[in-house]
Scaffold this active site. Structure first.
Site, PDB file in Angstrom:
ATOM      1  N   ASN A 157      52.257  18.468  27.262  1.00  0.00           N
ATOM      2  CA  ASN A 157      53.177  18.493  26.125  1.00  0.00           C
ATOM      3  C   ASN A 157      52.729  17.430  25.133  1.00  0.00           C
ATOM      4  O   ASN A 157      52.926  16.240  25.354  1.00  0.00           O
ATOM      5  CB  ASN A 157      54.610  18.200  26.616  1.00  0.00           C
ATOM      6  CG  ASN A 157      55.585  18.075  25.461  1.00  0.00           C
ATOM      7  OD1 ASN A 157      55.285  18.479  24.332  1.00  0.00           O
ATOM      8  ND2 ASN A 157      56.747  17.506  25.719  1.00  0.00           N
ATOM      9  N   TRP A 158      52.132  17.897  24.031  1.00  0.00           N
ATOM     10  CA  TRP A 158      51.595  16.941  23.047  1.00  0.00           C
ATOM     11  C   TRP A 158      52.674  16.381  22.127  1.00  0.00           C
ATOM     12  O   TRP A 158      52.389  15.540  21.293  1.00  0.00           O
ATOM     13  CB  TRP A 158      50.496  17.612  22.224  1.00  0.00           C
ATOM     14  CG  TRP A 158      49.157  17.540  22.868  1.00  0.00           C
ATOM     15  CD1 TRP A 158      48.892  17.176  24.153  1.00  0.00           C
ATOM     16  CD2 TRP A 158      47.892  17.809  22.259  1.00  0.00           C
ATOM     17  NE1 TRP A 158      47.533  17.213  24.389  1.00  0.00           N
ATOM     18  CE2 TRP A 158      46.898  17.604  23.244  1.00  0.00           C
ATOM     19  CE3 TRP A 158      47.482  18.221  20.996  1.00  0.00           C
ATOM     20  CZ2 TRP A 158      45.538  17.780  22.985  1.00  0.00           C
ATOM     21  CZ3 TRP A 158      46.127  18.407  20.736  1.00  0.00           C
ATOM     22  CH2 TRP A 158      45.164  18.186  21.722  1.00  0.00           C
ATOM     23  N   LYS A 159      53.881  16.912  22.240  1.00  0.00           N
ATOM     24  CA  LYS A 159      54.980  16.477  21.369  1.00  0.00           C
ATOM     25  C   LYS A 159      54.518  16.541  19.904  1.00  0.00           C
ATOM     26  O   LYS A 159      53.698  17.375  19.571  1.00  0.00           O
ATOM     27  CB  LYS A 159      55.450  15.061  21.749  1.00  0.00           C
ATOM     28  CG  LYS A 159      55.731  14.901  23.236  1.00  0.00           C
ATOM     29  CD  LYS A 159      56.353  13.579  23.539  1.00  0.00           C
ATOM     30  CE  LYS A 159      56.395  13.367  25.037  1.00  0.00           C
ATOM     31  NZ  LYS A 159      57.658  12.868  25.513  1.00  0.00           N
ATOM     32  N   HIS A 163      63.854  20.901  26.305  1.00  0.00           N
ATOM     33  CA  HIS A 163      63.322  19.545  26.495  1.00  0.00           C
ATOM     34  C   HIS A 163      64.398  18.526  26.107  1.00  0.00           C
ATOM     35  O   HIS A 163      65.123  18.716  25.139  1.00  0.00           O
ATOM     36  CB  HIS A 163      62.062  19.341  25.648  1.00  0.00           C
ATOM     37  CG  HIS A 163      61.305  18.115  26.029  1.00  0.00           C
ATOM     38  ND1 HIS A 163      61.712  16.853  25.644  1.00  0.00           N
ATOM     39  CD2 HIS A 163      60.196  17.935  26.793  1.00  0.00           C
ATOM     40  CE1 HIS A 163      60.871  15.956  26.151  1.00  0.00           C
ATOM     41  NE2 HIS A 163      59.946  16.588  26.854  1.00  0.00           N
ATOM     42  N   GLU A 185      64.310  15.796  24.625  1.00  0.00           N
ATOM     43  CA  GLU A 185      64.258  15.252  23.257  1.00  0.00           C
ATOM     44  C   GLU A 185      64.993  16.182  22.290  1.00  0.00           C
ATOM     45  O   GLU A 185      65.543  15.741  21.291  1.00  0.00           O
ATOM     46  CB  GLU A 185      62.795  15.030  22.833  1.00  0.00           C
ATOM     47  CG  GLU A 185      62.226  13.773  23.482  1.00  0.00           C
ATOM     48  CD  GLU A 185      60.715  13.773  23.680  1.00  0.00           C
ATOM     49  OE1 GLU A 185      60.021  14.608  23.074  1.00  0.00           O
ATOM     50  OE2 GLU A 185      60.235  12.930  24.461  1.00  0.00           O
ATOM     51  N   GLU A 192      62.941  17.115  34.656  1.00  0.00           N
ATOM     52  CA  GLU A 192      62.511  15.915  33.941  1.00  0.00           C
ATOM     53  C   GLU A 192      63.696  14.957  33.774  1.00  0.00           C
ATOM     54  O   GLU A 192      64.478  15.101  32.823  1.00  0.00           O
ATOM     55  CB  GLU A 192      61.999  16.284  32.545  1.00  0.00           C
ATOM     56  CG  GLU A 192      60.800  17.202  32.545  1.00  0.00           C
ATOM     57  CD  GLU A 192      59.963  17.007  31.294  1.00  0.00           C
ATOM     58  OE1 GLU A 192      58.766  16.720  31.447  1.00  0.00           O
ATOM     59  OE2 GLU A 192      60.487  17.125  30.182  1.00  0.00           O
ATOM     60  N   GLY A 252      58.581   8.953  29.268  1.00  0.00           N
ATOM     61  CA  GLY A 252      58.003   7.931  28.404  1.00  0.00           C
ATOM     62  C   GLY A 252      58.316   6.496  28.795  1.00  0.00           C
ATOM     63  O   GLY A 252      58.042   5.566  28.041  1.00  0.00           O
ATOM     64  N   SER A 300      56.635  10.532  32.856  1.00  0.00           N
ATOM     65  CA  SER A 300      55.690   9.429  33.070  1.00  0.00           C
ATOM     66  C   SER A 300      54.613   9.712  34.114  1.00  0.00           C
ATOM     67  O   SER A 300      54.155   8.784  34.796  1.00  0.00           O
ATOM     68  CB  SER A 300      56.436   8.142  33.444  1.00  0.00           C
ATOM     69  OG  SER A 300      57.247   7.718  32.381  1.00  0.00           O
ATOM     70  N   GLY A 323      53.495  14.438  29.352  1.00  0.00           N
ATOM     71  CA  GLY A 323      53.580  14.123  27.931  1.00  0.00           C
ATOM     72  C   GLY A 323      52.455  13.188  27.519  1.00  0.00           C
ATOM     73  O   GLY A 323      51.308  13.590  27.337  1.00  0.00           O
ATOM     74  N   GLY A 324      52.787  11.894  27.419  1.00  0.00           N
ATOM     75  CA  GLY A 324      51.848  10.880  26.930  1.00  0.00           C
ATOM     76  C   GLY A 324      50.436  10.998  27.500  1.00  0.00           C
ATOM     77  O   GLY A 324      49.457  11.034  26.735  1.00  0.00           O
TER      78      GLY A 324
HETATM   79  C1  PEP Z   1      57.540  15.094  28.402  1.00  0.00           C
HETATM   80  O1  PEP Z   1      57.491  14.901  27.198  1.00  0.00           O
HETATM   81  O2  PEP Z   1      57.933  16.183  28.844  1.00  0.00           O
HETATM   82  C2  PEP Z   1      57.120  14.022  29.302  1.00  0.00           C
HETATM   83  C3  PEP Z   1      57.223  14.207  30.587  1.00  0.00           C
HETATM   84  O3  PEP Z   1      56.628  12.886  28.714  1.00  0.00           O
HETATM   85  P1  PEP Z   1      55.907  11.642  29.450  1.00  0.00           P
HETATM   86  O4  PEP Z   1      54.913  12.214  30.422  1.00  0.00           O
HETATM   87  O5  PEP Z   1      55.260  10.888  28.339  1.00  0.00           O
HETATM   88  O6  PEP Z   1      56.971  10.883  30.153  1.00  0.00           O
END
Ligand code: PEP
Length: 240
Positions: A6-8, A95, A97, A164, A170, A201, A222-223
Site C-alpha cells: 500500500n503506497w498510500k 482502510h 485512514e 490492521e 505506521g 508496521s 505500507g511504509g
Molecule cells: C497500511 O497502510 O495499511 C499499513 C499497514 O501501513 P504501515 O505498514 O506503514 O504500518
C-alpha cells in the site's frame, strides 16, 4: 502468502523505477506457487504500473473507490469501473485512514458491493483503535465491522480480509504473538472462506516473529513497501 504493497499517497512516475528491483528479484527467486504480490499505488500510477508489470506475476490494485457503480456527477471521485478499466484487479476498502476521515461501515459495504460488481477483488480492512483495545472490545469492534461491511455479500474468492490494528499502522508497534494468533483465529471462524492478512508496521526486522504466527495468510505493507529493498527482504525472510 500475500504481500500487498500500500503506497498510500506516495509516488510519482519516477517512483515506478523502484519496482524493477522487485521484478528482477522475483525472476531469480525460487518460484513458490503460494506467493502473490499486489501493488496498490495511487490512482495516477495504476495504468503505467500495470504496463510495467505486464508479463510478471505481480498484480495491481487501487486504494479506495467511490460507492457508485455507474458514472455520475461526483467531482474528484473515481469508481470501480474506472479502476478496472485502467488495469486494477484489486481495491483496498475500509482502510483505517479512510475510516478516520469519516467512512462508515455502511459506506464501506456499498463500496465493496460496487467493486465486486465491477469485477474487482476487495482487500477489506478492519481493526480496532488503541482506545478500543484498552477497553478490551476488540472482538466486538471487529464483529461489527465484518457484519456491516460484508452485509448481503456473497463471499467467494472475491474478498481478502486485512486485520490492521489502527494503533499498529505506521507506529512500529505490532501486536503480541498470542494476541494476534487469537484475533486472526476469531476472524477466520467468523468468515471461514477468506484469506486473512495482517497489516501494521510490517518490516524486515519483525517479519521473523510475524511469520511464526501460523494462521496469517500474508501481509498488507505500507511504509516498508515503498522501499524495494525492505519489501524484498520481507518476502525473502518469510520463505527462509
Ligand atoms: C497500511 O497502510 O495499511 C499499513 C499497514 O501501513 P504501515 O505498514 O506503514 O504500518
Amino acid at each position: 502468502m500475500y504481500f500487498i504493497a500500500n503506497w498510500k499517497m506516495f509516488g510519482v512516475l519516477n517512483s515506478l523505477n523502484s519496482i524493477h528491483k522487485v521484478v528482477k528479484f522475483l525472476k531469480n527467486f525460487k518460484k513458490n506457487n503460494s506467493l502473490k504480490i499486489i501493488y496498490c499505488p495511487p490512482n495516477t500510477l495504476i495504468r503505467p504500473m500495470t504496463k510495467k508489470l505486464k508479463d510478471t506475476y505481480i498484480d495491481v490494485g487501487a486504494q479506495n473507490c467511490h460507492e457508485h457503480d455507474k458514472f455520475g456527477a461526483f467531482t474528484g471521485s473515481v469508481n470501480s469501473i474506472m479502476l478496472k478499466n485502467v488495469g486494477a484487479k484489486y481495491v483496498i476498502i475500509g482502510h483505517s485512514e479512510n475510516r478516520q476521515a469519516g467512512e462508515s461501515d455502511k459506506l464501506i459495504n456499498l463500496k465493496i458491493k460496487s467493486a465486486i460488481k465491477s469485477g474487482l477483488k476487495v482487500i477489506f480492512c478492519i481493526g480496532e483503535t488503541l482506545q478500543q483495545k484498552r477497553k478490551k472490545i476488540t472482538k466486538q469492534v471487529l464483529n461489527k465491522q465484518i457484519g456491516f461491511g460484508l452485509n448481503k455479500i456473497k463471499i467467494k474468492n472475491n474478498i481478502i480480509l486485512a486485520y490492521e490494528p489502527v494503533w499498529s499502522i505506521g507506529t512500529g508497534v505490532i501486536p503480541k504473538k498470542n494476541e494476534l494468533f487469537e484475533t486472526i483465529n476469531f476472524i477466520k471462524k467468523k468468515i471461514n472462506k477468506c484469506k486473512v492478512l495482517y497489516g501494521g508496521s510490517v518490516n524486515p526486522k519483525n517479519i521473523n516473529d510475524l511469520k511464526s504466527i501460523v494462521n496469517i495468510d500474508g501481509y498488507l505493507i505500507g511504509g516498508a513497501s515503498q522501499d524495494p529493498k525492505k519489501f524484498i527482504d520481507i518476502i525473502k525472510k518469510t520463505y527462509s
